[in-house]
Design a protein around this motif. Structure first.
Motif, mmCIF file in Angstrom:
data_model
loop_
_atom_site.group_PDB
_atom_site.id
_atom_site.type_symbol
_atom_site.label_atom_id
_atom_site.label_comp_id
_atom_site.label_asym_id
_atom_site.label_seq_id
_atom_site.Cartn_x
_atom_site.Cartn_y
_atom_site.Cartn_z
ATOM 1 N N GLY A 71 0.771 -1.231 0.000
ATOM 2 C CA GLY A 71 0.000 0.000 0.000
ATOM 3 C C GLY A 71 0.807 1.289 0.000
ATOM 4 O O GLY A 71 0.241 2.378 0.101
ATOM 5 N N ARG A 72 2.130 1.169 -0.122
ATOM 6 C CA ARG A 72 2.960 2.374 -0.146
ATOM 7 C C ARG A 72 2.970 2.952 -1.554
ATOM 8 O O ARG A 72 3.220 2.240 -2.513
ATOM 9 N N ALA A 73 2.737 4.249 -1.659
ATOM 10 C CA ALA A 73 2.633 4.924 -2.956
ATOM 11 C C ALA A 73 3.806 5.864 -3.192
ATOM 12 O O ALA A 73 4.320 6.486 -2.253
ATOM 13 N N ASN A 74 4.200 5.947 -4.458
ATOM 14 C CA ASN A 74 5.209 6.910 -4.868
ATOM 15 C C ASN A 74 4.776 7.526 -6.197
ATOM 16 O O ASN A 74 4.108 6.869 -7.003
ATOM 17 N N TYR A 75 5.198 8.764 -6.410
ATOM 18 C CA TYR A 75 4.753 9.515 -7.578
ATOM 19 C C TYR A 75 5.929 10.154 -8.309
ATOM 20 O O TYR A 75 6.925 10.547 -7.688
ATOM 21 N N ALA A 76 5.773 10.294 -9.606
ATOM 22 C CA ALA A 76 6.724 11.065 -10.386
ATOM 23 C C ALA A 76 6.534 12.538 -10.046
ATOM 24 O O ALA A 76 5.417 12.989 -9.759
ATOM 25 N N ASP A 77 7.618 13.284 -10.114
ATOM 26 C CA ASP A 77 7.551 14.695 -9.719
ATOM 27 C C ASP A 77 6.478 15.497 -10.456
ATOM 28 O O ASP A 77 5.790 16.332 -9.842
ATOM 29 N N PRO A 78 6.297 15.295 -11.776
ATOM 30 C CA PRO A 78 5.313 16.133 -12.496
ATOM 31 C C PRO A 78 3.876 15.961 -12.022
ATOM 32 O O PRO A 78 3.028 16.820 -12.312
ATOM 33 N N VAL A 79 3.575 14.882 -11.305
ATOM 34 C CA VAL A 79 2.184 14.635 -10.914
ATOM 35 C C VAL A 79 1.972 14.710 -9.407
ATOM 36 O O VAL A 79 0.831 14.591 -8.940
ATOM 37 N N LYS A 80 3.028 14.921 -8.659
ATOM 38 C CA LYS A 80 2.887 14.992 -7.204
ATOM 39 C C LYS A 80 1.926 16.111 -6.816
ATOM 40 O O LYS A 80 2.011 17.226 -7.330
ATOM 41 N N GLY A 81 1.034 15.774 -5.905
ATOM 42 C CA GLY A 81 0.060 16.756 -5.439
ATOM 43 C C GLY A 81 -1.169 16.867 -6.310
ATOM 44 O O GLY A 81 -2.145 17.525 -5.927
ATOM 45 N N ARG A 82 -1.148 16.230 -7.483
ATOM 46 C CA ARG A 82 -2.303 16.293 -8.397
ATOM 47 C C ARG A 82 -2.932 14.922 -8.616
ATOM 48 O O ARG A 82 -4.146 14.823 -8.807
ATOM 49 N N PHE A 83 -2.121 13.876 -8.625
ATOM 50 C CA PHE A 83 -2.601 12.522 -8.884
ATOM 51 C C PHE A 83 -2.543 11.690 -7.606
ATOM 52 O O PHE A 83 -1.656 11.895 -6.772
ATOM 53 N N THR A 84 -3.476 10.760 -7.487
ATOM 54 C CA THR A 84 -3.495 9.844 -6.345
ATOM 55 C C THR A 84 -3.726 8.424 -6.842
ATOM 56 O O THR A 84 -4.705 8.161 -7.541
ATOM 57 N N ILE A 85 -2.820 7.532 -6.466
ATOM 58 C CA ILE A 85 -2.970 6.119 -6.810
ATOM 59 C C ILE A 85 -3.530 5.383 -5.595
ATOM 60 O O ILE A 85 -3.174 5.677 -4.457
#
Length: 119
Positions: A55-69
Motif C-alpha cells: 500500500g505504499r505509494a510513490n509519484y513522479a515529480d510532475p504529478v505529485k500533489g495532483r494525482f493519487t494512486i
C-alpha cells in the motif's frame, strides 16, 4: 490468462479531473506491485505512480500533489485519480503489475487508455 484492463480515459479540459481504473484477472492481485505509466507521442513511456502490495505509494515529480494512486484488493483493481489536469498530461496511460518470486520478475501490462487534456 493474465489480463489488465484499463478504463476511464477520455477528453477533458485543463483543470479538470479523470479517474482511471485497471482491473486485473489471472493473477493474485494482492501480492503484485501496481503502477501507472504513460506515453505521449514521440516520447518514451514514463512512470506516473506506483503502489506496492503493502500500500505504499510513490509519484513522479510532475504529478505529485495532483494525482493519487490507490488499490482495492477485494476488486482486483488499481485506480489513478487525476486532478488539476494539464495539457502536458496528454498520453496513453498504461497499467502495470509486477511481482518477484524466486529471483524472477513477473511483469504484465494493460493495453492502455487515452487521456487527452485540452487547453
Amino acid at each position: 490468462q493474465v489480463q489488465l484492463v484499463e478504463s476511464g480515459g477520455g477528453l477533458v479540459q485543463a483543470g479538470g479531473s479523470l479517474r482511471l481504473s485497471c482491473e486485473a484477472s489471472g493473477i493474485t492481485f494482492s501480492v503484485h506491485d501496481m503502477g501507472w505509466f504513460r506515453q505521449a507521442p514521440g516520447k518514451e513511456r514514463e512512470l506516473v505512480a506506483i503502489i506496492t502490495s503493502g500500500g505504499r505509494a510513490n509519484y513522479a515529480d510532475p504529478v505529485k500533489g495532483r494525482f493519487t494512486i490507490s488499490r482495492d484488493n477485494t476488486k482486483n483493481t488499481v485506480y489513478l485519480q487525476m486532478d488539476s489536469l494539464k495539457p502536458e498530461d496528454t498520453a496513453v496511460y498504461y497499467c502495470k503489475a509486477e511481482h518477484q518470486r524466486r529471483f524472477k520478475s513477473y511483469i504484465y501490462w494493460g493495453q492502455g487508455t487515452q487521456v487527452t487534456v485540452s487547453s
